[in-house]
Scaffold this active site. Structure first.
Site, PDB file in Angstrom:
ATOM      1  N   CYS A 279       2.583  -8.781  22.990  1.00 10.71           N
ATOM      2  CA  CYS A 279       1.124  -8.732  23.167  1.00 10.71           C
ATOM      3  C   CYS A 279       0.624  -7.338  23.537  1.00 10.71           C
ATOM      4  CB  CYS A 279       0.698  -9.734  24.234  1.00 10.71           C
ATOM      5  SG  CYS A 279       1.422 -11.365  24.000  1.00 10.71           S
ATOM      6  N   HIS A 432      -5.424  -8.615  30.714  1.00 10.89           N
ATOM      7  CA  HIS A 432      -4.705  -9.358  29.678  1.00 10.89           C
ATOM      8  C   HIS A 432      -5.305 -10.760  29.589  1.00 10.89           C
ATOM      9  CE1 HIS A 432      -1.456 -10.584  27.075  1.00 10.89           C
ATOM     10  NE2 HIS A 432      -1.150 -11.576  27.884  1.00 10.89           N
ATOM     11  N   HIS A 470      -6.541 -14.792  21.649  1.00  2.13           N
ATOM     12  CA  HIS A 470      -5.419 -13.861  21.788  1.00  2.13           C
ATOM     13  C   HIS A 470      -4.956 -13.458  20.397  1.00  2.13           C
ATOM     14  CE1 HIS A 470      -1.995 -11.778  23.075  1.00  2.13           C
ATOM     15  NE2 HIS A 470      -1.532 -12.588  23.994  1.00  2.13           N
TER      16      HIS A 470
END
Length: 631
Positions: A279, A432, A470
């Site tokens: 990520c 995040h 995401h």
């Protein structure tokens, strides 16, 4: 003296819309915009979504009505809002209520089963309980006795039904000759073109302002191109009785976003770099670019990442890890029989998993001297990117201590540059914020402890994944786009998908707002990424005003005045692209087979090399960097 990596442009696409000129950011904070900005944003989205077309000098809707900035919301607002941000997965991807799969059936034939088929369609080797009798014209009769197994097409109700999809109606494939390319690469072409046009600079002039080997492209995806035109189709083809194409393997690689930018958009012959960090992939590639610029190896860097992984297999993979929010758990959270698909991603609130998204983000960096010389726009700067691992782990997907290191270093560097007051009063975090129960605790704990150490109170925390999902590889690129939006518009996005901050979040020193708020001009943004496997990265991003102060201190008032004058032409070209984009005219750059370099025309000696099409040579006179170790 290190060169300062300056952000001169950003472009891209995600569920909020186009990145350039902060359109995606403004879609998120739409309710906090002025009336003029709101209508402007909605008009740009209408064009992106193909809800309007440009006819005889006017924008008209599909119904033939003339569209202006004054009436776009009244005519198309509801459709635009419904077709952006996180929402129920549209059937252009797959049917979440009837997701295709194959049911394996084991059976026992009480009586022999007979059927006729072509001899060339028989499997090799034949199952032991098959008897084959040859017939005429290449036909055979097959008799099956006893136990046998078949697979049959069937459909299932997918428990995960939401994603951050590109705006409804946006199709990058129709904007250029996409040649059956995977969706992630189509999005890459759009994002790179968007960034270059948004820079307001003549790209050929940029290329000729530096040596050819001082330009670099740094990009990656995580899963690769998992659509049917890439690895997704490659892995399934034979099992579905189809042929593997000649393109699926090559186009499926996670290096392809880098390669497509080089080969079809910029014509770069300099550094080409791809690294994946789960990520944190965008920041990993940003780190390489920043280090190369600071060291003088690169003067112009294209930093990018793309991921279009809204595919049943990827969703099932994450879902079986209990990583994605599913319908049952969302209903339990809300004590309801219905699911609000707009609120599936709930960073720092009561949540049950993240929501996958698709996106492509591209930013252009230059060293400070070149940015001034070319009159480039100054959107901010990235003094460094920190990457640290977690050490020994019990679970490869669990968080660990590496993010403490990256965040602490980022804050320490920023404070050394801008001072204590800026960090305490005018900095914010792009979290995040994945929307998992574990993340909300562990990530907030890091921020709380660092805030305690630096005596920061009411530290704003922004969570972009609440709106765009995401996007995996480009996720920190989404965060950077939000940071640039905050710097530009002085609006701090809230986490509007939650009712309250969860009780187990360490929020005493944090400001996790539930609504969008006007804010004073900010000096520093901290972009934080936590990736599977211990891939942690944090980057301090300095505001345009701070960056300009630093440039003035280094280069002097005269250089800044010259930059301001050169920047006027840049602004004019930016305005041209903005107006065109508002009309749906994106002019994607796709130079397939154009400008090929004649290798026989490359001229060089021991001092330098001249590449056709580039004004400046590549220096070949290289000093021994290990002279002190040589005889």
């Amino acid at each position: 003296m290190s060169a300062l990596p300056v952000i001169v442009a950003m472009g891209g696409i995600n569920a909020a819309g186009r990145t350039s000129f902060n359109q995606g950011f403004r879609r998120v904070v739409l309710d906090a915009l002025s009336s003029e900005q709101r209508q402007e944003t909605l008009l740009g989205l209408a064009s992106l979504m193909n809800l309007v077309s440009y006819v005889d000098g006017q924008l008209v809707s599909e119904a033939g009505d003339v569209i202006t900035a004054d009436n776009v919301e009244a005519q198309l607002g509801e459709q635009i809002l419904a077709g952006t941000l996180i929402r129920r997965i549209e059937k252009t991807f797959f049917d979440v209520d009837a997701t295709h799969w194959q049911q394996k059936i084991s059976a026992n034939a009480g009586e022999p089963i007979r059927f006729v088929t072509k001899a060339r369609q028989l499997p090799t080797p034949l199952p032991s309980n098959w008897e084959v009798t040859e017939l005429e014209k290449g036909q055979v009769e097959v008799t099956i006795c006893g136990e046998f197994e078949i697979k049959h097409d069937t459909y299932r109700d997918n428990p995960i039904k939401a994603a951050g999809q590109f705006p409804t109606g946006f199709d990058p494939a129709i904007l250029y000759n996409s040649r059956y390319q995977p969706r992630g690469l189509q999005a890459t072409i759009f994002a790179a073109s968007d960034a270059i046009h948004a820079s307001g600079l003549d790209w050929q002039k940029v290329m000729n302002s530096v040596a050819p080997d001082q330009i670099g492209t740094y990009s990656a995806s995580v899963a690769g191109q998992v659509n049917s035109e890439g690895l997704g189709g490659l892995f399934k083809a034979r099992l579905l009785g189809e042929r593997v194409s000649t393109k699926q393997l090559a186009l499926g690689l996670n290096t392809m976003s880098t390669d497509f930018i080089n080969a079809y958009v910029t014509g770069n012959v300099g550094t080409t770099f791809t690294t994946s960090g789960a990520c944190a992939t965008f920041l990993y590639n940003m780190r390489a670019a920043v280090q190369d610029i600071k060291a003088g190896r690169t003067r112009v860097a294209i930093v990018a990442s793309s991921e279009c992984a809204i595919e049943p297999e990827i969703i099932e993979g994450f879902g079986n890890m209990s990583a994605l929010a599913n319908d049952d758990n969302l209903k339990k959270l809300d004590n309801s029989d219905e699911v609000d698909y707009r609120r599936t991603s709930r960073p720092f609130g009561e949540n049950c998993g993240f929501t996958i998204g698709e996106g492509a983000q591209v930013t252009i960096l230059m060293d400070d001297a070149l940015a001034l010389e070319l009159g480039a726009d100054i959107l901010g700067s990235v003094p460094d990117v920190y990457v640290n691992a977690d050490g020994f782990k019990k679970s490869i997907t669990a968080p660990g201590p590496g993010n403490y290191i990256t965040m602490a270093k980022a804050v320490a560097l920023a404070q050394a540059i801008v001072g204590e007051e800026s960090i305490k009063e005018r900095s914010f975090i792009l979290a995040h914020g994945s929307s998992t129960p574990q993340n909300r605790v562990t990530e907030s704990a890091i921020y709380d402890r660092i805030a305690t150490a630096y005596e920061i109170n009411n530290w704003p925390v922004v969570a972009p994944k609440a709106f765009v999902g995401h996007t995996i590889a480009p996720a920190s690129g989404d965060q950077l786009a939000f940071a640039i939006g905050v710097f530009s518009d002085n609006i701090m996005p809230g986490v509007t998908t939650i009712d309250k901050v969860a009780d187990d979040v360490y929020s005493d020193r944090l400001n996790i707002s539930l609504s969008h708020q006007a804010c004073e001009p900010q000096d520093v943004a901290f972009i934080n990424s936590k990736g599977f496997g211990g891939n942690n990265a944090t980057a301090p991003v300095l505001s345009p005003s701070i960056t300009k102060e630093m440039l003035a201190a280094r280069h002097g008032e005269s250089a800044m005045n010259q930059h301001a004058k050169a920047n006027e032409a840049t602004k004019q070209q930016q305005a041209v692209y903005f107006d065109n984009a508002q009309k749906g005219q994106f002019d994607l750059i796709y130079r397939f087979g154009e400008g090929l370099i004649d290798e026989d025309a490359i001229a060089f000696d021991t001092e330098q090399m001249q590449i056709p099409g580039f004004d400046k040579p590549i220096a070949l006179k290289i000093e021994n960097p290990f002279a002190d170790m040589s005889k």
